[in-house]
Design an enzyme around this catalytic site. Sequence first.
Site, short mmCIF file in Angstrom:
data_model
loop_
_atom_site.label_atom_id
_atom_site.label_comp_id
_atom_site.label_asym_id
_atom_site.label_seq_id
_atom_site.Cartn_x
_atom_site.Cartn_y
_atom_site.Cartn_z
N ASN A 119 -10.21 1.93 7.59
CA ASN A 119 -11.58 2.06 8.07
C ASN A 119 -11.72 1.94 9.58
O ASN A 119 -12.77 2.28 10.14
CB ASN A 119 -12.48 1.02 7.40
CG ASN A 119 -12.64 1.28 5.91
OD1 ASN A 119 -12.11 2.26 5.38
ND2 ASN A 119 -13.35 0.41 5.23
N ASP B 146 -5.65 11.54 2.73
CA ASP B 146 -5.87 11.77 1.30
C ASP B 146 -7.28 12.30 1.10
O ASP B 146 -8.13 12.19 2.00
CB ASP B 146 -5.71 10.46 0.54
CG ASP B 146 -6.74 9.42 0.96
OD1 ASP B 146 -6.74 9.02 2.15
OD2 ASP B 146 -7.58 9.02 0.13
N TYR C 291 0.81 -1.22 0.00
CA TYR C 291 0.00 0.00 0.00
C TYR C 291 0.84 1.27 0.00
O TYR C 291 0.29 2.38 -0.08
CB TYR C 291 -0.91 0.03 1.24
CG TYR C 291 -1.91 -1.10 1.29
CD1 TYR C 291 -2.99 -1.14 0.42
CD2 TYR C 291 -1.78 -2.13 2.22
CE1 TYR C 291 -3.92 -2.17 0.47
CE2 TYR C 291 -2.70 -3.16 2.28
CZ TYR C 291 -3.76 -3.18 1.40
OH TYR C 291 -4.68 -4.20 1.45
N ASN D 89 -13.57 7.26 5.04
CA ASN D 89 -13.88 6.30 6.10
C ASN D 89 -12.93 6.37 7.29
O ASN D 89 -13.34 6.07 8.42
CB ASN D 89 -13.91 4.87 5.54
CG ASN D 89 -15.14 4.62 4.70
OD1 ASN D 89 -16.17 5.24 4.90
ND2 ASN D 89 -15.04 3.72 3.74
#
Length: 196
Positions: free
Chosen positions: A75, A100, A23, A121
């Site tokens: 999340n 972001d 990621y 989220n």
Amino acid sequence: MLFKSNPKYEYVIVGLGNPGAKYDETRHNAGFRCVDRLIKELNTGNEKSKFQSLIYDGEINGHKVLFVKPQTFMNNSGSAVSEAMRFYKIPIESLIVISDDITINAGRLRIRANGSHGGHNGLRDIIELLGSDGFARVKIGVGQKPHPDYDLVDWVLGKPSAEDKEKISEAEISAAEAVKTIITADIGKAMNKYNR
């Protein structure tokens, strides 16, 4: 949240993202990358694993700060942030969250003193678990989906084009400077200088 004065840290600076090397370069990890820049620049203390996060001691112009990179996945960021805030008795107005934002063009910043989660989220979970939206946020624009039917998860977990990557990287540098301005001056000055 009401806490006694003189906590160990004056500010908690949270960068949002997802843990794991796959990621690292995604749009969603702009917050992680910004915190990494600050950690490197300020030569902070050793990395520690606590509060479901990677944490770092730091100091910005004489102000003691705690850097937090939640390892809960985006999340569920709120559980990590709320743990750190409660343990160190940090008031909500001393929290700065870097994230972001897909509603902002790649390379632009948006700084806010408070407000809604805007569909993010990670911010949503933080607001829900802290019971307040009264914290500063520095939003790094990563660009909108190319068309409405494009899968949102694929977009935020995707890697930007070379052109957008450069723009986002420059915005991450500006975001780090904006965080320092919030702490050393005030959020109004940061908004005037960096919102664009």
